[in-house]
Design a protein around this motif. Structure first.
Motif, PDB file in Angstrom:
ATOM      1  N   ILE A  45       0.839  -1.203   0.000  1.00 42.13           N
ATOM      2  CA  ILE A  45       0.000   0.000   0.000  1.00 42.13           C
ATOM      3  C   ILE A  45       0.872   1.250   0.000  1.00 42.13           C
ATOM      4  CG2 ILE A  45      -1.682   1.326   1.330  1.00 42.13           C
ATOM      5  CD1 ILE A  45      -2.866  -1.068  -0.144  1.00 42.13           C
ATOM      6  N   ILE A  46       1.955   1.230   0.770  1.00 40.69           N
ATOM      7  CA  ILE A  46       2.872   2.376   0.794  1.00 40.69           C
ATOM      8  C   ILE A  46       3.434   2.625  -0.601  1.00 40.69           C
ATOM      9  CG2 ILE A  46       5.108   3.210   1.630  1.00 40.69           C
ATOM     10  CD1 ILE A  46       3.039   3.420   3.790  1.00 40.69           C
ATOM     11  N   ASP A  47       3.961   1.593  -1.247  1.00 35.33           N
ATOM     12  CA  ASP A  47       4.590   1.752  -2.558  1.00 35.33           C
ATOM     13  C   ASP A  47       3.564   2.122  -3.630  1.00 35.33           C
ATOM     14  OD1 ASP A  47       7.128   1.270  -1.653  1.00 35.33           O
ATOM     15  OD2 ASP A  47       7.088  -0.867  -2.107  1.00 35.33           O
ATOM     16  N   PHE A  48       2.385   1.513  -3.563  1.00 37.35           N
ATOM     17  CA  PHE A  48       1.343   1.827  -4.540  1.00 37.35           C
ATOM     18  C   PHE A  48       0.947   3.299  -4.469  1.00 37.35           C
ATOM     19  CE2 PHE A  48      -3.271   2.689  -4.392  1.00 37.35           C
ATOM     20  CZ  PHE A  48      -3.508   2.800  -5.759  1.00 37.35           C
ATOM     21  N   TYR A  49       0.653   3.780  -3.271  1.00 36.27           N
ATOM     22  CA  TYR A  49       0.148   5.150  -3.170  1.00 36.27           C
ATOM     23  C   TYR A  49       1.235   6.172  -3.483  1.00 36.27           C
ATOM     24  CZ  TYR A  49      -2.866   8.946  -1.648  1.00 36.27           C
ATOM     25  OH  TYR A  49      -3.645  10.089  -1.614  1.00 36.27           O
ATOM     26  N   LEU A  50       2.474   5.894  -3.090  1.00 33.95           N
ATOM     27  CA  LEU A  50       3.561   6.810  -3.426  1.00 33.95           C
ATOM     28  C   LEU A  50       3.740   6.903  -4.942  1.00 33.95           C
ATOM     29  CD1 LEU A  50       6.285   6.000  -0.727  1.00 33.95           C
ATOM     30  CD2 LEU A  50       4.722   7.961  -0.822  1.00 33.95           C
ATOM     31  N   LYS A  51       3.644   5.763  -5.623  1.00 35.97           N
ATOM     32  CA  LYS A  51       3.765   5.772  -7.081  1.00 35.97           C
ATOM     33  C   LYS A  51       2.587   6.507  -7.714  1.00 35.97           C
ATOM     34  CE  LYS A  51       6.125   2.805  -9.100  1.00 35.97           C
ATOM     35  NZ  LYS A  51       6.839   1.679  -9.735  1.00 35.97           N
ATOM     36  N   TYR A  52       1.406   6.301  -7.155  1.00 32.94           N
ATOM     37  CA  TYR A  52       0.218   6.992  -7.670  1.00 32.94           C
ATOM     38  C   TYR A  52       0.360   8.510  -7.500  1.00 32.94           C
ATOM     39  CZ  TYR A  52      -4.630   8.357  -8.364  1.00 32.94           C
ATOM     40  OH  TYR A  52      -5.777   8.965  -8.829  1.00 32.94           O
ATOM     41  N   LEU A  53       0.863   8.933  -6.341  1.00 31.03           N
ATOM     42  CA  LEU A  53       1.053  10.371  -6.106  1.00 31.03           C
ATOM     43  C   LEU A  53       1.986  10.979  -7.152  1.00 31.03           C
ATOM     44  CD1 LEU A  53       1.487  10.546  -2.208  1.00 31.03           C
ATOM     45  CD2 LEU A  53      -0.500  11.285  -3.553  1.00 31.03           C
ATOM     46  N   LEU A  54       3.102  10.296  -7.398  1.00 33.10           N
ATOM     47  CA  LEU A  54       4.100  10.834  -8.306  1.00 33.10           C
ATOM     48  C   LEU A  54       3.592  10.873  -9.746  1.00 33.10           C
ATOM     49  CD1 LEU A  54       7.030  11.906  -8.176  1.00 33.10           C
ATOM     50  CD2 LEU A  54       7.775   9.636  -8.887  1.00 33.10           C
ATOM     51  N   LEU A  55       2.851   9.844 -10.150  1.00 29.61           N
ATOM     52  CA  LEU A  55       2.416   9.740 -11.550  1.00 29.61           C
ATOM     53  C   LEU A  55       1.111  10.467 -11.834  1.00 29.61           C
ATOM     54  CD1 LEU A  55       3.241   5.990 -12.328  1.00 29.61           C
ATOM     55  CD2 LEU A  55       4.609   8.024 -12.846  1.00 29.61           C
ATOM     56  N   GLU A  56       0.245  10.591 -10.828  1.00 25.12           N
ATOM     57  CA  GLU A  56      -1.098  11.103 -11.100  1.00 25.12           C
ATOM     58  C   GLU A  56      -1.458  12.384 -10.351  1.00 25.12           C
ATOM     59  OE1 GLU A  56      -3.057   9.913 -13.351  1.00 25.12           O
ATOM     60  OE2 GLU A  56      -1.901   8.138 -13.874  1.00 25.12           O
ATOM     61  N   ARG A  57      -0.905  12.586  -9.178  1.00 24.01           N
ATOM     62  CA  ARG A  57      -1.349  13.708  -8.352  1.00 24.01           C
ATOM     63  C   ARG A  57      -0.391  14.899  -8.363  1.00 24.01           C
ATOM     64  NH1 ARG A  57      -4.724  11.961  -3.944  1.00 24.01           N
ATOM     65  NH2 ARG A  57      -6.486  10.846  -4.880  1.00 24.01           N
ATOM     66  N   ALA A  58       0.885  14.641  -8.455  1.00 21.48           N
ATOM     67  CA  ALA A  58       1.863  15.730  -8.350  1.00 21.48           C
ATOM     68  C   ALA A  58       1.860  16.584  -9.609  1.00 21.48           C
ATOM     69  CB  ALA A  58       3.259  15.165  -8.122  1.00 21.48           C
ATOM     70  N   PRO A  59       2.015  17.916  -9.477  1.00 23.66           N
ATOM     71  CA  PRO A  59       2.204  18.756 -10.659  1.00 23.66           C
ATOM     72  C   PRO A  59       3.386  18.228 -11.474  1.00 23.66           C
ATOM     73  CG  PRO A  59       1.879  20.103  -8.690  1.00 23.66           C
ATOM     74  CD  PRO A  59       2.036  18.684  -8.217  1.00 23.66           C
ATOM     75  N   GLN A  60       3.291  18.286 -12.784  1.00 26.73           N
ATOM     76  CA  GLN A  60       4.293  17.655 -13.637  1.00 26.73           C
ATOM     77  C   GLN A  60       5.694  18.180 -13.381  1.00 26.73           C
ATOM     78  OE1 GLN A  60       3.569  14.971 -15.724  1.00 26.73           O
ATOM     79  NE2 GLN A  60       5.801  14.849 -15.587  1.00 26.73           N
ATOM     80  N   ASP A  61       5.822  19.486 -13.181  1.00 26.94           N
ATOM     81  CA  ASP A  61       7.158  20.045 -12.965  1.00 26.94           C
ATOM     82  C   ASP A  61       7.767  19.543 -11.660  1.00 26.94           C
ATOM     83  OD1 ASP A  61       5.203  21.584 -11.578  1.00 26.94           O
ATOM     84  OD2 ASP A  61       6.695  23.164 -11.258  1.00 26.94           O
ATOM     85  N   VAL A  62       6.936  19.349 -10.640  1.00 33.24           N
ATOM     86  CA  VAL A  62       7.432  18.831  -9.361  1.00 33.24           C
ATOM     87  C   VAL A  62       7.768  17.350  -9.493  1.00 33.24           C
ATOM     88  CG1 VAL A  62       6.902  18.471  -6.926  1.00 33.24           C
ATOM     89  CG2 VAL A  62       6.084  20.535  -8.095  1.00 33.24           C
ATOM     90  N   ALA A  63       6.913  16.597 -10.202  1.00 34.15           N
ATOM     91  CA  ALA A  63       7.170  15.167 -10.406  1.00 34.15           C
ATOM     92  C   ALA A  63       8.481  14.957 -11.149  1.00 34.15           C
ATOM     93  CB  ALA A  63       6.016  14.535 -11.179  1.00 34.15           C
ATOM     94  N   ASP A  64       8.758  15.801 -12.144  1.00 36.62           N
ATOM     95  CA  ASP A  64       9.998  15.670 -12.908  1.00 36.62           C
ATOM     96  C   ASP A  64      11.227  15.916 -12.045  1.00 36.62           C
ATOM     97  OD1 ASP A  64       8.514  15.127 -15.166  1.00 36.62           O
ATOM     98  OD2 ASP A  64       8.603  17.174 -15.946  1.00 36.62           O
ATOM     99  N   ARG A  65      11.069  16.687 -10.978  1.00 37.71           N
ATOM    100  CA  ARG A  65      12.191  17.035 -10.110  1.00 37.71           C
ATOM    101  C   ARG A  65      12.332  16.089  -8.922  1.00 37.71           C
ATOM    102  NH1 ARG A  65      10.071  22.439  -8.234  1.00 37.71           N
ATOM    103  NH2 ARG A  65      11.947  22.467  -6.936  1.00 37.71           N
ATOM    104  N   SER A  66      11.462  15.064  -8.860  1.00 39.32           N
ATOM    105  CA  SER A  66      11.405  14.220  -7.672  1.00 39.32           C
ATOM    106  C   SER A  66      11.640  12.754  -8.025  1.00 39.32           C
ATOM    107  CB  SER A  66      10.028  14.357  -6.988  1.00 39.32           C
ATOM    108  OG  SER A  66       9.736  15.710  -6.690  1.00 39.32           O
TER     109      SER A  66
END
Length: 320
Positions: A45-66
């Protein structure tokens, strides 16, 4: 028959991201059970939700930097040597790095601004955040104080403004910080941040010994990764990368540490911290009620993804 009904089979619900994407996390009905009240969140659950946050929830510019590491990364990095590893002549630091060196073969972490490392120690989840690991020289960034942006539709009341000006502080990322002194007397609205080479921050209440161990292991990993990536030696000393135990909202029970870890990452990705006066004071980062809703939100998310991926509803056997 009764025993079968009392112990339903474990069914695969979703893979995220779905094929043909690589690195998908498989979530089963058994994993979903840890979202019940009072249960301890598991690695899936930890890994799933973290991946979901990065791919679906985070602004693209922030995701690219993370970059978000798997929850198994730290476990593999810090596990005890086996017999074959212990017999080698290389240092313990190098042995640890060898165990995880392929985990970043497709990403240069020194080109990222923010690295998130979920850690599980002694039945407790906490988060290590590494900020700007690629900076080799001090870097000062200019920023405009919120006071300079007043008059654009967000004025504060006269009383509130007077109180804030009297205290000499501004609120950034939900935190009251005292900004550095202006370096340009011709423009009092421009303030310069303290010299910053990057840093390691721990979000969550952990025993001090665990905190120091996590930071030292992270530093040694960065040193080895730098040598492999850059082909040169770089010292990540305490002067270059300062460690800090963040002041953040804390759980009020023994089972919600994983939920708070997820909320720390979600809040950071949505609104990255911009003021790095250590220790970071983020006590009012998010309301506790937001975390209390998270079990239901993650369960609903998994089931909605299931319906989308499978095109049908869960059967009565699953019980959802």
């Amino acid at each position: 028959m009764a025993s079968l009904l009392s112990h339903p089979p474990v069914l695969r619900l979703i893979q995220f991201p779905p094929p043909p994407s690589k690195g998908g996390i498989t979530v089963t009905t058994e994993d979903l059970e840890c979202l019940d009240n009072g249960q301890f969140l598991n690695d899936v659950i930890i890994d799933f939700y973290l991946k979901y946050l990065l791919l679906e929830r985070a602004p693209q510019d922030v995701a690219d930097r993370s970059h978000v590491f798997s929850s198994f990364f730290y476990k593999q990095l810090t596990r005890r040597d086996n017999a074959s590893e212990d017999s080698t002549s290389i240092s313990a630091q190098q042995r640890r790095h060898q165990r995880v060196k392929t985990w970043t073969r497709h990403v240069d972490i020194f080109k990222k601004d923010f690295l998130f490392v979920p850690v599980n120690q002694e039945a407790h989840w906490y988060l290590v955040v590494i900020c700007f690991p690629g900076l080799e020289e001090p870097q000062c960034e200019e920023w405009r104080s919120p006071a300079s942006r007043r008059g654009t539709g967000g004025e504060k009341s006269g009383k509130a403004q007077a109180e804030e000006e009297a205290s000499g502080s501004e609120k950034l990322n939900g935190v009251t910080d005292v900004p550095p002194s202006p370096t340009n007397t011709d423009n009092q609205d421009k303030l310069t941040l303290t010299e910053w080479k990057g840093g390691l921050c721990v979000c969550e209440c952990v025993p001090y010994g665990c905190l120091m161990f996590s930071l030292s292991v992270s530093v040694r990993y960065l040193q080895s990764e730098w040598e492999v990536r850059r082909g040169s030696v770089r010292e990540f000393s305490s002067e270059q990368m300062r460690g800090s135990h963040c002041k953040v909202p804390l759980q009020d029970n023994s089972s919600d540490c994983g939920l708070y870890l997820l909320q720390y990452v979600e809040s950071f990705l949505q609104d990255p911290v911009v003021h790095f006066e250590l220790p970071l004071r983020l006590e009012h980062w998010f309301p506790r009620q937001q975390v209390r809703r998270k079990r239901d939100e993650i369960r609903d998310l998994v089931l909605n993804l299931y319906r989308h991926q499978r095109g049908d509803l869960l059967g009565d056997l699953v019980g959802f």
